[in-house]
Motif scaffolding. Sequence first.
Motif, PDB file in Angstrom:
ATOM      1  N   ALA B 401     -68.266 -30.439 140.697  1.00 12.04           N
ATOM      2  CA  ALA B 401     -68.595 -31.327 141.812  1.00 12.04           C
ATOM      3  C   ALA B 401     -67.963 -30.837 143.110  1.00 12.04           C
ATOM      4  O   ALA B 401     -68.295 -31.330 144.179  1.00 12.04           O
ATOM      5  CB  ALA B 401     -68.140 -32.750 141.503  1.00 12.04           C
ATOM      6  N   VAL B 402     -67.043 -29.893 143.043  1.00 10.06           N
ATOM      7  CA  VAL B 402     -66.459 -29.330 144.258  1.00 10.06           C
ATOM      8  C   VAL B 402     -67.447 -28.312 144.812  1.00 10.06           C
ATOM      9  O   VAL B 402     -67.707 -27.289 144.188  1.00 10.06           O
ATOM     10  CB  VAL B 402     -65.116 -28.646 143.934  1.00 10.06           C
ATOM     11  N   VAL B 403     -68.012 -28.648 145.994  1.00  8.36           N
ATOM     12  CA  VAL B 403     -69.151 -27.863 146.467  1.00  8.36           C
ATOM     13  C   VAL B 403     -68.803 -26.392 146.709  1.00  8.36           C
ATOM     14  O   VAL B 403     -69.547 -25.508 146.301  1.00  8.36           O
ATOM     15  CB  VAL B 403     -69.748 -28.520 147.731  1.00  8.36           C
ATOM     16  N   PRO B 404     -67.673 -26.073 147.383  1.00  4.10           N
ATOM     17  CA  PRO B 404     -67.484 -24.668 147.743  1.00  4.10           C
ATOM     18  C   PRO B 404     -67.090 -23.745 146.595  1.00  4.10           C
ATOM     19  O   PRO B 404     -67.122 -22.533 146.770  1.00  4.10           O
ATOM     20  CB  PRO B 404     -66.348 -24.717 148.778  1.00  4.10           C
ATOM     21  N   VAL B 405     -66.680 -24.287 145.455  1.00  6.07           N
ATOM     22  CA  VAL B 405     -66.198 -23.424 144.385  1.00  6.07           C
ATOM     23  C   VAL B 405     -67.324 -22.510 143.917  1.00  6.07           C
ATOM     24  O   VAL B 405     -68.464 -22.935 143.769  1.00  6.07           O
ATOM     25  CB  VAL B 405     -65.684 -24.271 143.203  1.00  6.07           C
ATOM     26  N   ASP B 406     -66.967 -21.243 143.652  1.00  5.85           N
ATOM     27  CA  ASP B 406     -68.016 -20.262 143.416  1.00  5.85           C
ATOM     28  C   ASP B 406     -68.353 -20.128 141.932  1.00  5.85           C
ATOM     29  O   ASP B 406     -68.410 -19.027 141.399  1.00  5.85           O
ATOM     30  CB  ASP B 406     -67.557 -18.918 143.991  1.00  5.85           C
ATOM     31  N   ILE B 407     -68.521 -21.229 141.237  1.00  5.86           N
ATOM     32  CA  ILE B 407     -68.880 -21.132 139.822  1.00  5.86           C
ATOM     33  C   ILE B 407     -70.248 -21.739 139.553  1.00  5.86           C
ATOM     34  O   ILE B 407     -70.698 -21.755 138.423  1.00  5.86           O
ATOM     35  CB  ILE B 407     -67.840 -21.838 138.919  1.00  5.86           C
ATOM     36  N   HIS B 408     -70.905 -22.281 140.586  1.00  4.95           N
ATOM     37  CA  HIS B 408     -72.244 -22.804 140.368  1.00  4.95           C
ATOM     38  C   HIS B 408     -73.153 -21.661 139.960  1.00  4.95           C
ATOM     39  O   HIS B 408     -73.027 -20.554 140.456  1.00  4.95           O
ATOM     40  CB  HIS B 408     -72.769 -23.445 141.656  1.00  4.95           C
ATOM     41  N   ASP B 409     -74.080 -21.922 139.074  1.00  2.49           N
ATOM     42  CA  ASP B 409     -75.040 -20.899 138.680  1.00  2.49           C
ATOM     43  C   ASP B 409     -74.414 -19.754 137.882  1.00  2.49           C
ATOM     44  O   ASP B 409     -74.980 -18.697 137.764  1.00  2.49           O
ATOM     45  CB  ASP B 409     -75.762 -20.331 139.914  1.00  2.49           C
ATOM     46  N   THR B 410     -73.219 -19.973 137.341  1.00  2.42           N
ATOM     47  CA  THR B 410     -72.659 -18.989 136.411  1.00  2.42           C
ATOM     48  C   THR B 410     -72.725 -19.577 135.002  1.00  2.42           C
ATOM     49  O   THR B 410     -73.192 -20.706 134.797  1.00  2.42           O
ATOM     50  CB  THR B 410     -71.187 -18.698 136.722  1.00  2.42           C
ATOM     51  N   THR B 411     -72.218 -18.826 134.034  1.00  2.00           N
ATOM     52  CA  THR B 411     -72.183 -19.357 132.670  1.00  2.00           C
ATOM     53  C   THR B 411     -71.240 -20.543 132.552  1.00  2.00           C
ATOM     54  O   THR B 411     -71.272 -21.262 131.560  1.00  2.00           O
ATOM     55  CB  THR B 411     -71.744 -18.280 131.677  1.00  2.00           C
ATOM     56  N   PHE B 412     -70.368 -20.752 133.580  1.00  2.00           N
ATOM     57  CA  PHE B 412     -69.539 -21.959 133.572  1.00  2.00           C
ATOM     58  C   PHE B 412     -70.429 -23.197 133.532  1.00  2.00           C
ATOM     59  O   PHE B 412     -70.156 -24.158 132.805  1.00  2.00           O
ATOM     60  CB  PHE B 412     -68.662 -21.973 134.828  1.00  2.00           C
ATOM     61  N   LEU B 413     -71.503 -23.161 134.308  1.00  2.00           N
ATOM     62  CA  LEU B 413     -72.448 -24.277 134.322  1.00  2.00           C
ATOM     63  C   LEU B 413     -73.107 -24.434 132.949  1.00  2.00           C
ATOM     64  O   LEU B 413     -73.229 -25.551 132.423  1.00  2.00           O
ATOM     65  CB  LEU B 413     -73.506 -24.027 135.385  1.00  2.00           C
ATOM     66  N   VAL B 414     -73.485 -23.299 132.354  1.00  5.03           N
ATOM     67  CA  VAL B 414     -74.110 -23.347 131.027  1.00  5.03           C
ATOM     68  C   VAL B 414     -73.152 -24.006 130.032  1.00  5.03           C
ATOM     69  O   VAL B 414     -73.529 -24.909 129.280  1.00  5.03           O
ATOM     70  CB  VAL B 414     -74.461 -21.917 130.558  1.00  5.03           C
ATOM     71  N   ALA B 415     -71.888 -23.567 130.078  1.00  7.80           N
ATOM     72  CA  ALA B 415     -70.904 -24.145 129.158  1.00  7.80           C
ATOM     73  C   ALA B 415     -70.726 -25.635 129.434  1.00  7.80           C
ATOM     74  O   ALA B 415     -70.655 -26.450 128.510  1.00  7.80           O
ATOM     75  CB  ALA B 415     -69.579 -23.416 129.303  1.00  7.80           C
ATOM     76  N   HIS B 416     -70.698 -26.007 130.734  1.00  7.41           N
ATOM     77  CA  HIS B 416     -70.468 -27.409 131.089  1.00  7.41           C
ATOM     78  C   HIS B 416     -71.562 -28.321 130.524  1.00  7.41           C
ATOM     79  O   HIS B 416     -71.262 -29.314 129.863  1.00  7.41           O
ATOM     80  CB  HIS B 416     -70.391 -27.562 132.608  1.00  7.41           C
ATOM     81  N   PHE B 417     -72.824 -27.969 130.762  1.00  9.21           N
ATOM     82  CA  PHE B 417     -73.818 -28.966 130.303  1.00  9.21           C
ATOM     83  C   PHE B 417     -74.021 -28.915 128.794  1.00  9.21           C
ATOM     84  O   PHE B 417     -74.347 -29.935 128.187  1.00  9.21           O
ATOM     85  CB  PHE B 417     -75.122 -28.900 131.113  1.00  9.21           C
ATOM     86  N   HIS B 418     -73.744 -27.773 128.176  1.00  4.22           N
ATOM     87  CA  HIS B 418     -73.765 -27.798 126.714  1.00  4.22           C
ATOM     88  C   HIS B 418     -72.607 -28.630 126.179  1.00  4.22           C
ATOM     89  O   HIS B 418     -72.726 -29.291 125.151  1.00  4.22           O
ATOM     90  CB  HIS B 418     -73.703 -26.381 126.140  1.00  4.22           C
ATOM     91  N   ASN B 419     -71.489 -28.588 126.914  1.00  7.99           N
ATOM     92  CA  ASN B 419     -70.343 -29.386 126.510  1.00  7.99           C
ATOM     93  C   ASN B 419     -70.644 -30.874 126.626  1.00  7.99           C
ATOM     94  O   ASN B 419     -70.099 -31.694 125.869  1.00  7.99           O
ATOM     95  CB  ASN B 419     -69.171 -29.008 127.425  1.00  7.99           C
ATOM     96  N   LEU B 420     -71.499 -31.250 127.562  1.00  8.85           N
ATOM     97  CA  LEU B 420     -71.881 -32.666 127.637  1.00  8.85           C
ATOM     98  C   LEU B 420     -72.970 -32.994 126.620  1.00  8.85           C
ATOM     99  O   LEU B 420     -72.959 -34.063 126.015  1.00  8.85           O
ATOM    100  CB  LEU B 420     -72.388 -33.014 129.042  1.00  8.85           C
ATOM    101  N   LEU B 421     -73.907 -32.083 126.430  1.00  7.88           N
ATOM    102  CA  LEU B 421     -75.067 -32.459 125.628  1.00  7.88           C
ATOM    103  C   LEU B 421     -74.878 -32.215 124.131  1.00  7.88           C
ATOM    104  O   LEU B 421     -75.534 -32.876 123.332  1.00  7.88           O
ATOM    105  CB  LEU B 421     -76.323 -31.728 126.128  1.00  7.88           C
ATOM    106  N   ILE B 422     -74.027 -31.295 123.731  1.00  4.49           N
ATOM    107  CA  ILE B 422     -73.819 -31.146 122.280  1.00  4.49           C
ATOM    108  C   ILE B 422     -72.902 -32.247 121.758  1.00  4.49           C
ATOM    109  O   ILE B 422     -73.328 -33.051 120.937  1.00  4.49           O
ATOM    110  CB  ILE B 422     -73.370 -29.721 121.917  1.00  4.49           C
TER     111      ILE B 422
END
Lengths: 112, 659
Positions: B401-422
């Motif tokens: 949710a921190v806009v300037p952090v440069d992890i959007h669109d990386t595998t961090f995002l992939v891990a995050h939503f799998h962490n919510l959805l699994i």
Amino acid sequence: MAAPPRLSKMPTSPQRRKSTIKGYLVGAVLALVLTAIPFGFVATRTLRPKQIFVAISIAAIIQVVVHLRYFLRLDLKPSSQNKSISLCFAAVVLFILFGGTLWIMFNLNYRK
Amino acid sequence: MLGKLTIDALPFYSGIAMAGALVVVSGVLGVAALVTWLGRWRYLWSEWLTSLDHKRIGIMYVTLALVMLVRGFIDAMMMRTQQAVALDSDGYLPPGHFDQIFTSHATIMVFFVAIPFLTGLFNVVVPQQIGARRLAFPFMNSVSLWLTAAGAALVMSSLVIGKFSTAGWNAYPPYSEAQFSPDVGVDYWIWAILVSAVGSMLTGINFLVTIVKRRAPGMRLMMMPLFTWATLCTSILMVFAFPALIVAASLLGLDRYLGMHFFTDGDGGNVMNYVSLFWIWGHPDVYILILPAFGIYSEVVATFSGRRLFGYESLIYSTAAITALSLVVWLHHFLTMGSGADVNAFFGQAAPLIAIPTVVTIFDWLFTMYRGRVQFTVPMLFTLGFIVTFVVGGMTGALLAVVPVDIHDTTFLVAHFHNLLIPGALFGYFAGYQYWFPKAFGFRLEEKWGRRAFWAWIVGFCLAFIPLYILGFMGMPQHLNRYYTPGWQPYLIVAECGAFFILCGIIFLAVQLATSIRDRAALAVPTGDPWDARTLEWATASPPATYNFAVVPHVNGIDSWWTMKQAGTAARKPGQFHDILMPDNSGTGVVLGAMSFVFAFAMIWQIWWLAAVGALGIFAALLSQTFRDHAEHRIPASEVEAIESRRILAPALVSGAPT
């Protein structure tokens, strides 16, 4: 809120059925007219684009009301409190979604 | 004559695609042959496919979800394997094929695993939890099922005929426009989404009306079980969110088919309008997937702690707050796509607010367990695994949710939503599947393989996704089919190992189902209440009679089944029976689904005469249903009495049991 009774409230008497059909017909005619007006403006280009946009929006909003009134048969009588609550909720949600979209899109536009 | 469909649509170009097609075709033929060999077509048609019984529809939904889970998982496994080997090399998948796979993986997991799974659980459980005999619209329920199945069939047929979309599951224009994706892939995506989204919207309407209108006498809203509350909130979200997706996909289709310019990159089109519309559906959809799981966790925690839920009302308010908040944060899915500071600040700040009701929920579950007699059954294991891992997912969400952090669109995002959805969704559905299986079938799933499945899933989940968090910090973009950074490879190999653990988890679940069916006599639950549960669905027989309740109970408070057991009224036989009206079976839903498939398939390949046939078929099916005036049959009181007399009723509870 207690669970409401399970009886269906569809009109059964011939008289009420007649009035329902009349309502549907009035709604259909109004809906057609409100659809024809925007198409007419776009086809004939009698107004400037921004004015056409406003005209389409107004016709669309009226059309929503027509659908709710004549097809979903919503009214504001106290007997249909459930309906009024859901309508208010829907209005709030639509305000958020429409308002939010407009805000986002115009904001993007200014930054172009 | 056949539009764009030629012999080139068959997958002779690639061995892997060919193998996939053969598996699908032989799977379908194998099932058909098996049913023919057993001579069960008539049974299947009259007892299951045309059934308007919500419990059977629910079982069919869950079956669809489990089958599609296997397909979606094979996609995942192929991606993990590609990324594990594709350092400085092409790996074994050509780029176009890799792109199809990540698109179909996500599309399948969201639309054809998660949604059918939760809808199936709604169907089996919710009417019984509120003391209803049927849904408000039984026929529409069947239509929902068969539209969802038609959508799933479209995605599966893209394996055999033609290719699937390469545009990612959200099909962002301009890439998804005809100019850049001229083949039928995106059309497959559009039509599969449209057909199934209409089904999901109808599901939402159906459960909303059922819960509002068909509760047992005396059951006020603030007496409903938490799973019913979750269903109510999910239904509201379905009703409001799915139209946005339908509009977005339809307008994209108009762009592609009729050369319009809603989302094109020029001629007055606006790409961002699609992105915004898509996430107006997409964010609420996250909660459409997660809220039912929350409801399941609430039921499981209360039952297996032997206590009344801590903070029942706060759980309801949290669920409602999550529902409301989920409608106002959609922009956080495209924080990096060029909005101004004000807009980003608002949505960036609004998003973490959702943590507050979520944390309230988690503490309520913890306090329910605190000083309770916790039984570590399989559903409880999935719940505990969820609580631990979901908190990690929530915290990484705060980072995103921190806009300037440069992890959007990386595998961090992939891990995050799998962490919510699994953990946040799938573990919940598994818990519900284990918990309500005896409700639906009359015997439990056995514990040993269930526990093994749980451990394989949670270990696999951690191994598969923690490396992706680290890789995200190292800057690895998502959707890479090859890379040149040697430092990434070890993590990707660990992730691949995680995928193998999850494979074991899926196999163990299958073994559990098979051994449980084999040992069903030993695992039978004659009283129908194997867990000593609290809510009203356990007041019916397991499996329930088609009418659920011979006599509709009167409800006075929450945990009404527990109260009845405490008061000793649970085992009391009703004095008098009445005739019961139940909906007739109807094949129209199946026909409607099949015709929607034909119509969509013809539109995808632009076979206009076949599209006309499909459209006429849909219209004829709807018309014939309109003229069915007598769609109910009467079950005479004597038959009800005969069915009920065979039932063994649950014994009353020993007084002094913990509450």
